[in-house]
Scaffold this motif. Structure first.
Motif, PDB file in Angstrom:
ATOM      1  N   SER A   1       0.806  -1.221   0.000  1.00 16.22           N
ATOM      2  CA  SER A   1       0.000   0.000   0.000  1.00 16.22           C
ATOM      3  C   SER A   1       0.839   1.271   0.000  1.00 16.22           C
ATOM      4  CB  SER A   1      -0.951   0.008   1.202  1.00 16.22           C
ATOM      5  OG  SER A   1      -0.215   0.037   2.413  1.00 16.22           O
ATOM      6  N   ILE A   2       2.121   1.186   0.404  1.00 19.15           N
ATOM      7  CA  ILE A   2       2.950   2.395   0.436  1.00 19.15           C
ATOM      8  C   ILE A   2       3.789   2.552  -0.828  1.00 19.15           C
ATOM      9  CG2 ILE A   2       3.047   2.316   2.949  1.00 19.15           C
ATOM     10  CD1 ILE A   2       5.999   1.494   2.668  1.00 19.15           C
ATOM     11  N   VAL A   3       3.612   1.644  -1.796  1.00 15.43           N
ATOM     12  CA  VAL A   3       4.377   1.734  -3.047  1.00 15.43           C
ATOM     13  C   VAL A   3       4.175   3.072  -3.757  1.00 15.43           C
ATOM     14  CG1 VAL A   3       4.528   0.805  -5.401  1.00 15.43           C
ATOM     15  CG2 VAL A   3       4.665  -0.732  -3.434  1.00 15.43           C
ATOM     16  N   PRO A   4       2.940   3.601  -3.876  1.00 13.35           N
ATOM     17  CA  PRO A   4       2.783   4.902  -4.536  1.00 13.35           C
ATOM     18  C   PRO A   4       3.605   6.017  -3.884  1.00 13.35           C
ATOM     19  CG  PRO A   4       0.663   3.816  -4.394  1.00 13.35           C
ATOM     20  CD  PRO A   4       1.615   2.997  -3.580  1.00 13.35           C
TER      21      PRO A   4
ATOM     22  N   HIS B   1       7.691  -7.518  -5.468  1.00 12.64           N
ATOM     23  CA  HIS B   1       8.334  -8.716  -6.007  1.00 12.64           C
ATOM     24  C   HIS B   1       7.332  -9.792  -6.398  1.00 12.64           C
ATOM     25  CE1 HIS B   1      11.713 -11.429  -6.675  1.00 12.64           C
ATOM     26  NE2 HIS B   1      11.008 -12.343  -6.062  1.00 12.64           N
ATOM     27  N   VAL B   2       6.295  -9.950  -5.601  1.00 10.19           N
ATOM     28  CA  VAL B   2       5.275 -10.964  -5.915  1.00 10.19           C
ATOM     29  C   VAL B   2       3.983 -10.303  -6.369  1.00 10.19           C
ATOM     30  CG1 VAL B   2       6.234 -12.719  -4.406  1.00 10.19           C
ATOM     31  CG2 VAL B   2       4.605 -11.073  -3.473  1.00 10.19           C
ATOM     32  N   HIS B   3       4.074  -9.040  -6.777  1.00  9.83           N
ATOM     33  CA  HIS B   3       2.888  -8.306  -7.247  1.00  9.83           C
ATOM     34  C   HIS B   3       3.215  -7.642  -8.588  1.00  9.83           C
ATOM     35  CE1 HIS B   3       0.876  -8.804  -3.337  1.00  9.83           C
ATOM     36  NE2 HIS B   3       2.062  -8.573  -2.810  1.00  9.83           N
ATOM     37  N   THR B   4       3.652  -8.438  -9.549  1.00  8.93           N
ATOM     38  CA  THR B   4       4.110  -7.887 -10.822  1.00  8.93           C
ATOM     39  C   THR B   4       2.978  -7.346 -11.694  1.00  8.93           C
ATOM     40  OG1 THR B   4       4.051 -10.099 -11.815  1.00  8.93           O
ATOM     41  CG2 THR B   4       6.148  -9.369 -10.856  1.00  8.93           C
ATOM     42  N   SER B   5       1.739  -7.590 -11.311  1.00  4.94           N
ATOM     43  CA  SER B   5       0.614  -7.015 -12.046  1.00  4.94           C
ATOM     44  C   SER B   5       0.222  -5.631 -11.529  1.00  4.94           C
ATOM     45  CB  SER B   5      -0.601  -7.952 -11.978  1.00  4.94           C
ATOM     46  OG  SER B   5      -1.023  -8.125 -10.630  1.00  4.94           O
ATOM     47  N   HIS B   6       0.886  -5.176 -10.482  1.00  2.00           N
ATOM     48  CA  HIS B   6       0.606  -3.864  -9.905  1.00  2.00           C
ATOM     49  C   HIS B   6       0.889  -2.771 -10.936  1.00  2.00           C
ATOM     50  CE1 HIS B   6       0.833  -0.427  -7.139  1.00  2.00           C
ATOM     51  NE2 HIS B   6       0.245  -1.193  -6.226  1.00  2.00           N
ATOM     52  N   ARG B   7       0.065  -1.732 -10.952  1.00  2.00           N
ATOM     53  CA  ARG B   7       0.176  -0.686 -11.970  1.00  2.00           C
ATOM     54  C   ARG B   7       1.516   0.047 -11.925  1.00  2.00           C
ATOM     55  NH1 ARG B   7      -2.440   1.581  -7.705  1.00  2.00           N
ATOM     56  NH2 ARG B   7      -2.158   3.813  -7.246  1.00  2.00           N
TER      57      ARG B   7
ATOM     58  N   PRO C   1       6.343   0.736 -14.828  1.00  2.00           N
ATOM     59  CA  PRO C   1       6.953   2.079 -14.812  1.00  2.00           C
ATOM     60  C   PRO C   1       8.132   2.185 -13.855  1.00  2.00           C
ATOM     61  CG  PRO C   1       4.570   2.243 -14.807  1.00  2.00           C
ATOM     62  CD  PRO C   1       4.886   0.802 -14.590  1.00  2.00           C
ATOM     63  N   LEU C   2       8.030   1.504 -12.712  1.00  2.00           N
ATOM     64  CA  LEU C   2       9.128   1.532 -11.748  1.00  2.00           C
ATOM     65  C   LEU C   2      10.344   0.797 -12.305  1.00  2.00           C
ATOM     66  CD1 LEU C   2      10.281   2.188  -8.962  1.00  2.00           C
ATOM     67  CD2 LEU C   2       9.178   0.111  -8.093  1.00  2.00           C
TER      68      LEU C   2
END
Length: 328
Positions: A237-240, A270-276, A280-281
Motif C-alpha cells: 500500500s505504500i508503493v505509490p 516482487h510478488v505483485h508484478t501485475s501492480h500498476r 513504470p518503476l
C-alpha cells in the motif's frame, strides 16, 4: 504463549531461515555465523494483540528462489522486525486557534510515536474538530458494532474556544485515538489510515504536480514513516508514496537516493508484478542503474520477461502515475 509453543514457533522460524539461505550465492560471514539464535526469536506475550498483524504481514511477502541475495537479506531483516511487537502512542500536547476572514477553529497537534523504545522518527500532524467528526461518522458507517461504546466529544453551542473546553477535547481526542488503534479492524481500515495521512499526502502530491519537488519530498519523507507503521500488514500500500519519492529525487537530480527508494518499492512488488506501478518503476530503475553504473541487466531481464507474458498495453511513466494520485 507457553514455553512449548514459543519453542515450536522459534524452531519453525529457524527452519525457514535455513531453507531460504540455501538460495544465497554467497557464503555467510563470520559475523553471521556467530550471530546468536536468540536474535530471531519472537518475544511475544500470550495475549499479544498484534499476532494477527504479524501473520498478515508474513503472508504479504514470501521468499522466492528468483530473489537476489540482497533481496533475501532485506526480506529476512523485515521478518525479524515483524517479530517485535509494535504499538503506536498518540499524544496531543498543544493546540492553536486559527482565524480566517470568515471562520475560526481550533487545530490539535497530534504526535504519533512508537512505544517500547526511543522513537526519533515521531510523526506530527494537525487536525481540527471537524476532521475528527468526519472520521467518526465514516467509522460508524463501516464499524457500527465496534464503535458502539466509543464516545465522541459533542459540539457545544458556546465556549468552543475557552481553555477549559479545548483542554477537555485534547484529552478526549487522545483517548479516542488510543481506543480506535486498539481495535484491529479499525486501525487497519483505509478510513483510519486516511485520517492520519491523507491531508499531508494531498499537499505533497499538489506540490509534485506544481513542480515543487523539494517541498513535496520534504512532506513525503515525513509521511512515509507513519505509513509504514500503520500498514505493516499491507506493505504494498505504500508503493505509490515510495515511487513519488523516487520521482522527486530523480527530478532533483539525486539519482542515488532515487535508486535507493526504488529498490524499496521493487522489493514490495516482487510478488505483485501485475501492480500498476511495477513496469513504470522497472523502467525508471533501469535508467537510474545505467546512470549510476549499477547492474541494469537483471532489471532489463525482468522487464522483458513481463512483456513476454503480457499483451502490449499502454503503460504510463512513473511520473505520469505519480501526478495522477490524489487528483480530485
Amino acid at each position: 504463549m507457553d514455553q512449548d509453543s514459543h519453542c515450536t514457533a522459534e524452531r519453525e522460524l529457524l527452519e525457514a531461515v535455513s531453507r531460504i539461505t540455501t538460495f544465497s550465492t554467497t557464503s555467510p560471514t563470520d559475523e553471521e555465523q556467530n550471530q546468536p539464535k536468540a536474535d530471531i526469536s519472537c518475544q511475544v506475550r500470550k495475549e499479544n494483540p498484534e499476532k494477527d498483524d504479524l501473520q498478515d504481514s508474513n503472508a504479504s511477502l514470501s521468499p522466492n528462489s528468483s530473489m537476489t541475495t540482497k533481496e533475501l537479506q532485506e526480506y529476512w531483516r523485515n521478518e525479524k522486525r515483524q517479530c517485535r511487537q509494535v504499538k503506536l502512542l498518540f499524544e496531543i500536547p498543544s493546540t492553536r486557534i486559527v482565524e480566517h476572514h470568515l471562520s475560526k477553529y481550533v487545530t490539535y497537534k497530534i504526535i504519533i510515536l512508537q512505544t517500547g523504545s526511543f522513537d526519533s522518527n515521531k510523526s506530527v500532524i494537525e487536525r481540527r474538530y471537524s476532521d475528527f467528526e468526519k472520521l467518526h461518522r465514516n467509522l460508524l458507517e463501516e464499524f457500527s458494532e465496534e464503535m458502539e461504546d466509543v464516545t465522541f466529544p459533542k459540539k457545544t453551542l458556546t465556549g468552543n474556544f475557552t481553555e477549559e473546553i479545548i483542554n477537555e477535547r485534547k484529552l478526549a481526542f487522545k483517548d479516542y485515538l488510543r481506543i480506535l488503534y486498539s481495535m484491529k479492524y479499525i486501525r487497519r481500515s483505509k478510513k483510519f489510515i486516511d485520517f492520519l495521512t491523507r491531508p499531508e499526502l494531498q499537499e505533497a502530491y499538489g506540490c509534485l504536480r506544481g513542480g515543487q519537488y523539494t517541498k513535496a519530498l520534504e512532506i513525503l519523507l515525513e509521511v512515509i514513516g507513519l505509513q509504514e507503521r500503520l500498514t505493516r500488514g499491507n506493505p504494498v500500500s505504500i508503493v505509490p508514496t515510495l515511487c513519488a519519492i523516487v520521482v522527486c529525487h530523480k527530478d532533483l537530480e539525486n539519482p542515488a537516493s532515487a535508486f535507493e527508494y526504488g529498490e524499496k518499492a521493487l522489493l514490495r512488488l516482487h510478488v505483485h508484478t501485475s501492480h500498476r506501478y511495477y513496469i513504470p518503476l522497472l523502467e525508471t530503475m533501469i535508467t537510474l542503474a545505467y546512470e549510476l553504473g549499477k547492474d541494469f541487466l537483471s532489471l532489463q531481464e525482468k522487464l522483458e520477461e513481463w512483456k513476454a507474458k503480457k499483451d502490449p498495453i499502454r503503460v504510463f511513466t512513473l511520473k505520469e502515475l505519480a501526478v495522477r494520485e490524489y487528483v480530485q
